[in-house]
Design a protein around this motif. Sequence first.
Motif, PDB file in Angstrom:
ATOM      1  N   ARG A 153       0.822  -1.203   0.000  1.00  0.00           N
ATOM      2  CA  ARG A 153       0.000   0.000   0.000  1.00  0.00           C
ATOM      3  C   ARG A 153       0.869   1.273   0.000  1.00  0.00           C
ATOM      4  O   ARG A 153       0.578   2.230  -0.718  1.00  0.00           O
ATOM      5  CB  ARG A 153      -0.913  -0.013   1.235  1.00  0.00           C
ATOM      6  CG  ARG A 153      -1.955   1.071   1.261  1.00  0.00           C
ATOM      7  CD  ARG A 153      -2.585   1.164   2.638  1.00  0.00           C
ATOM      8  NE  ARG A 153      -3.282  -0.058   3.061  1.00  0.00           N
ATOM      9  CZ  ARG A 153      -4.532  -0.356   2.708  1.00  0.00           C
ATOM     10  NH1 ARG A 153      -5.208   0.445   1.947  1.00  0.00           N
ATOM     11  NH2 ARG A 153      -5.100  -1.461   3.143  1.00  0.00           N
ATOM     12  N   ASP A 154       1.962   1.238   0.771  1.00  0.00           N
ATOM     13  CA  ASP A 154       2.851   2.409   0.817  1.00  0.00           C
ATOM     14  C   ASP A 154       3.552   2.633  -0.514  1.00  0.00           C
ATOM     15  O   ASP A 154       3.748   3.763  -0.949  1.00  0.00           O
ATOM     16  CB  ASP A 154       3.905   2.247   1.919  1.00  0.00           C
ATOM     17  CG  ASP A 154       3.282   2.300   3.302  1.00  0.00           C
ATOM     18  OD1 ASP A 154       2.046   2.153   3.394  1.00  0.00           O
ATOM     19  OD2 ASP A 154       4.022   2.485   4.282  1.00  0.00           O
ATOM     20  N   GLU A 176      -5.867  -9.121   0.257  1.00  0.00           N
ATOM     21  CA  GLU A 176      -5.237  -9.935   1.292  1.00  0.00           C
ATOM     22  C   GLU A 176      -3.819  -9.502   1.658  1.00  0.00           C
ATOM     23  O   GLU A 176      -3.364  -9.732   2.772  1.00  0.00           O
ATOM     24  CB  GLU A 176      -5.153 -11.382   0.802  1.00  0.00           C
ATOM     25  CG  GLU A 176      -6.091 -12.323   1.503  1.00  0.00           C
ATOM     26  CD  GLU A 176      -6.044 -13.670   0.828  1.00  0.00           C
ATOM     27  OE1 GLU A 176      -4.968 -14.295   0.837  1.00  0.00           O
ATOM     28  OE2 GLU A 176      -7.077 -14.087   0.272  1.00  0.00           O
ATOM     29  N   PHE A 177      -3.112  -8.909   0.684  1.00  0.00           N
ATOM     30  CA  PHE A 177      -1.697  -8.644   0.964  1.00  0.00           C
ATOM     31  C   PHE A 177      -1.313  -7.181   0.773  1.00  0.00           C
ATOM     32  O   PHE A 177      -0.143  -6.870   0.626  1.00  0.00           O
ATOM     33  CB  PHE A 177      -0.811  -9.564   0.119  1.00  0.00           C
ATOM     34  CG  PHE A 177      -1.171  -9.607  -1.342  1.00  0.00           C
ATOM     35  CD1 PHE A 177      -2.072 -10.540  -1.820  1.00  0.00           C
ATOM     36  CD2 PHE A 177      -0.609  -8.703  -2.228  1.00  0.00           C
ATOM     37  CE1 PHE A 177      -2.413 -10.585  -3.163  1.00  0.00           C
ATOM     38  CE2 PHE A 177      -0.938  -8.736  -3.578  1.00  0.00           C
ATOM     39  CZ  PHE A 177      -1.838  -9.682  -4.042  1.00  0.00           C
ATOM     40  N   LEU A 178      -2.307  -6.293   0.797  1.00  0.00           N
ATOM     41  CA  LEU A 178      -2.008  -4.863   0.647  1.00  0.00           C
ATOM     42  C   LEU A 178      -1.067  -4.352   1.731  1.00  0.00           C
ATOM     43  O   LEU A 178      -0.307  -3.412   1.510  1.00  0.00           O
ATOM     44  CB  LEU A 178      -3.305  -4.061   0.701  1.00  0.00           C
ATOM     45  CG  LEU A 178      -3.935  -3.666  -0.630  1.00  0.00           C
ATOM     46  CD1 LEU A 178      -5.163  -2.822  -0.402  1.00  0.00           C
ATOM     47  CD2 LEU A 178      -2.941  -2.937  -1.508  1.00  0.00           C
ATOM     48  N   ASP A 179      -1.139  -4.950   2.898  1.00  0.00           N
ATOM     49  CA  ASP A 179      -0.330  -4.440   4.005  1.00  0.00           C
ATOM     50  C   ASP A 179       0.928  -5.268   4.271  1.00  0.00           C
ATOM     51  O   ASP A 179       1.617  -5.071   5.260  1.00  0.00           O
ATOM     52  CB  ASP A 179      -1.188  -4.337   5.268  1.00  0.00           C
ATOM     53  CG  ASP A 179      -2.277  -3.293   5.083  1.00  0.00           C
ATOM     54  OD1 ASP A 179      -1.932  -2.142   4.774  1.00  0.00           O
ATOM     55  OD2 ASP A 179      -3.466  -3.638   5.212  1.00  0.00           O
ATOM     56  N   THR A 180       1.213  -6.196   3.353  1.00  0.00           N
ATOM     57  CA  THR A 180       2.419  -7.011   3.499  1.00  0.00           C
ATOM     58  C   THR A 180       3.597  -6.295   2.837  1.00  0.00           C
ATOM     59  O   THR A 180       3.444  -5.756   1.747  1.00  0.00           O
ATOM     60  CB  THR A 180       2.211  -8.367   2.791  1.00  0.00           C
ATOM     61  OG1 THR A 180       0.963  -8.907   3.213  1.00  0.00           O
ATOM     62  CG2 THR A 180       3.334  -9.332   3.100  1.00  0.00           C
ATOM     63  N   PRO A 181       4.757  -6.279   3.481  1.00  0.00           N
ATOM     64  CA  PRO A 181       5.931  -5.716   2.809  1.00  0.00           C
ATOM     65  C   PRO A 181       6.239  -6.501   1.537  1.00  0.00           C
ATOM     66  O   PRO A 181       6.032  -7.719   1.503  1.00  0.00           O
ATOM     67  CB  PRO A 181       7.059  -5.885   3.830  1.00  0.00           C
ATOM     68  CG  PRO A 181       6.383  -6.055   5.135  1.00  0.00           C
ATOM     69  CD  PRO A 181       5.057  -6.695   4.851  1.00  0.00           C
ATOM     70  N   VAL A 182       6.714  -5.803   0.532  1.00  0.00           N
ATOM     71  CA  VAL A 182       6.900  -6.414  -0.773  1.00  0.00           C
ATOM     72  C   VAL A 182       7.807  -7.641  -0.713  1.00  0.00           C
ATOM     73  O   VAL A 182       7.567  -8.641  -1.393  1.00  0.00           O
ATOM     74  CB  VAL A 182       7.463  -5.368  -1.757  1.00  0.00           C
ATOM     75  CG1 VAL A 182       7.893  -6.003  -3.054  1.00  0.00           C
ATOM     76  CG2 VAL A 182       6.404  -4.307  -2.002  1.00  0.00           C
ATOM     77  N   ARG A 183       8.841  -7.592   0.147  1.00  0.00           N
ATOM     78  CA  ARG A 183       9.755  -8.738   0.188  1.00  0.00           C
ATOM     79  C   ARG A 183       9.075 -10.002   0.680  1.00  0.00           C
ATOM     80  O   ARG A 183       9.564 -11.099   0.474  1.00  0.00           O
ATOM     81  CB  ARG A 183      10.983  -8.417   1.040  1.00  0.00           C
ATOM     82  CG  ARG A 183      10.709  -8.202   2.492  1.00  0.00           C
ATOM     83  CD  ARG A 183      11.973  -7.811   3.239  1.00  0.00           C
ATOM     84  NE  ARG A 183      11.789  -6.582   4.012  1.00  0.00           N
ATOM     85  CZ  ARG A 183      11.101  -6.495   5.135  1.00  0.00           C
ATOM     86  NH1 ARG A 183      10.499  -7.573   5.630  1.00  0.00           N
ATOM     87  NH2 ARG A 183      10.971  -5.360   5.768  1.00  0.00           N
TER      88      ARG A 183
END
Lengths: 345, 269
Positions: A118-119, A150-157
């Motif tokens: 998201r960021d 589901e993964f908008l707030d997961t860090p890309v790595r």
Amino acid sequence: MGQPMIRAEGLVKEFTRPVRRTGPLAGLRSLVTRERVTTRAVDGVSFTVERGELVGYLGPNGAGKSTTIKMLTGVLVPTSGTVEVDGRVPWKDRTRNARGIGVVFGQRTQLWHDLPLRDSFELVAKLYGLDRPDYERALGRFTELLDLGEFLDTPVRGLSLGQRMRGDLTAAMLYGPPLLYLDEPTVGLDVVAKARIREFVAETNAVDGTTVVLTTHDLVDVERLCRRVLLIDHGEVLYDGDLAALRRRYVPYRDLVVTLAREDDGPLVAPPGTTVVEEPRTARAGTGASDAARVVAFRFDPAQTPTPAVVAAVTAEHEVVDLDVTDPDLEAVIAEIYSSGRVRA
Amino acid sequence: MTSAAQVVALVAIGRQAVRSALAVRSEVLVSAVAVLVRVVLVVLVWRAVYAGVDEVSGVDGPTAVAYAVLGAVFTNVLNPFWRSSLEMRVRQGRIAVDLLRPVGLVPQTLAQQVGTTAAAVPRCVLAVLLALAIGALRAPAGGALGLLAFVVSTALGIAVALLCNLLVAMTAFWTLEVGGALMVYRAVAQFASGALIPLWFMPGWLRGTLEHLPFQAQVFTPLSVYFGALGGGDLAAALAVQALWVVLLALLAQLVWSRALHRVVVQGG
Ligand SMILES: Nc1ncnc2c1ncn2[C@@H]1O[C@H](COP(=O)(O)OP(=O)(O)OP(=O)(O)O)[C@@H](O)[C@H]1O
Ligand SMILES: [Mg+2]
């Protein structure tokens, strides 16, 4: 309308590197002689892409696809030739050109590793001067289309390859560029993820009218998405045109595949206008044929011998339990062109 | 893109850099502890040096201790252990993507550096508070005007440091093995900037040499201003020299950048 989206004429890109020597005093010798070797990655490529087109840009490994795309985006300056994108010369006007294009390099992410998805999107929105309501709207739409929730707030790595690719596509399309370059957007993805990305690209092209240049080694992508393909090899255009015409022109045959009722029918009689092609094949399920059943193909040119005539002749001659008419798959067409290095006129 | 939009974009990049720098809590904690420990250590050492001595080279004990504290804080911000985003992105081959942004790569990099620098502010404030608490620091000389001069000089010092760091990071375009060179650069910069030892204590020839380098403009000049070591005319001259370095280094950075860009877009990196 009027002017095309992309116009490339006689595009050439050469890379020059110093020769790496081996043997005694190698470093010193290469310093002194400064011998250089030149690779011509793109060798006189010309084409135009109209607004709203979805073009497949295909070729074997090392053909010069990525190099061409880099010139179209302005990251590489052509050695010679001219290129214009939306009326601008990309490398001269790189940052302005950047505003109007979306790029996805499947092999390499453009997202920020440590940031939640998201960021990354928010940063992209700021970079491209998107205002808040437009951003929210775009993000909402892509979240739904590509199922990002589901993964908008997961860090890309921490994302899987498929999730990351969906993130990259969103980042490339968030600011609504009229032109999208996709360099292997489905590489390494499973069938479901591939299908989702294809659907997204098709929708972007159909609904938003986004012009798309797609590079891929997955010919299913091509069959699903592209009406027009550009085939290149060794930096030169081998074919530019309709996909169906390519198939017709290049492999003008069709196969009648039959499963014979008996296993050893001896030598087969080929009706006039056909040839027998015997490759290991297995009978289709649900026909009642045994696993050992003999499956053969009668190959013919549908322009010379009509399909019903071939079917009639074959079934009159042989007792068959199943039959199927197949066109050569695109893979075979492309493989043939790559290996012969040219397109039959 | 309008210049206002560019500014919005750069601010966003800077804020993102702040967030990245503060993202890993353990890292934040370790770097805060590191600067606090360093402050305590330099205070102990310099107090020991001055035990029973009033002045060395015309510098009294409290000034030397306070200088050492501020030097430790400045170098902590200006010569960070190398984590330049530019150098990393060149090495990872991500530079092509950065070039595809509607904002120039150098402004992007500088915004990022400013963000990283800003993220160091909280731990510096802590360090200063600690120093005040143990009586190792006093207010800047010259009242409000002195404070203003110090702030201006510090800002110029940061600008000089960021430009130097940018120049060093750009060497990554020519050689991918920058690690060793960066260690050397960092050591030289720390020493030559006067962050470890004030230039006051250095032999004349060395000081004369260092005064011709950009490093002293990073730390020694602002700290000299802080302690009121520069009178009116000297102060103006010192600020002018800093400003001159900013201009020179900016021009040099532009030159190096155009060569680097040429390498990328013509030779393909
Ligand atoms: N920066 C570079 N320096 C030197 N040679 C390069 C550079 N980039 C590409 N090449 C060469 O140019 C040729 C074309 O490369 P390119 O990446 O365009 O191929 P491609 O069609 O994208 O292949 P692939 O399907 O494997 O991605 C290759 O021979 C490659 O080695
Ligand atoms: Mg490629």
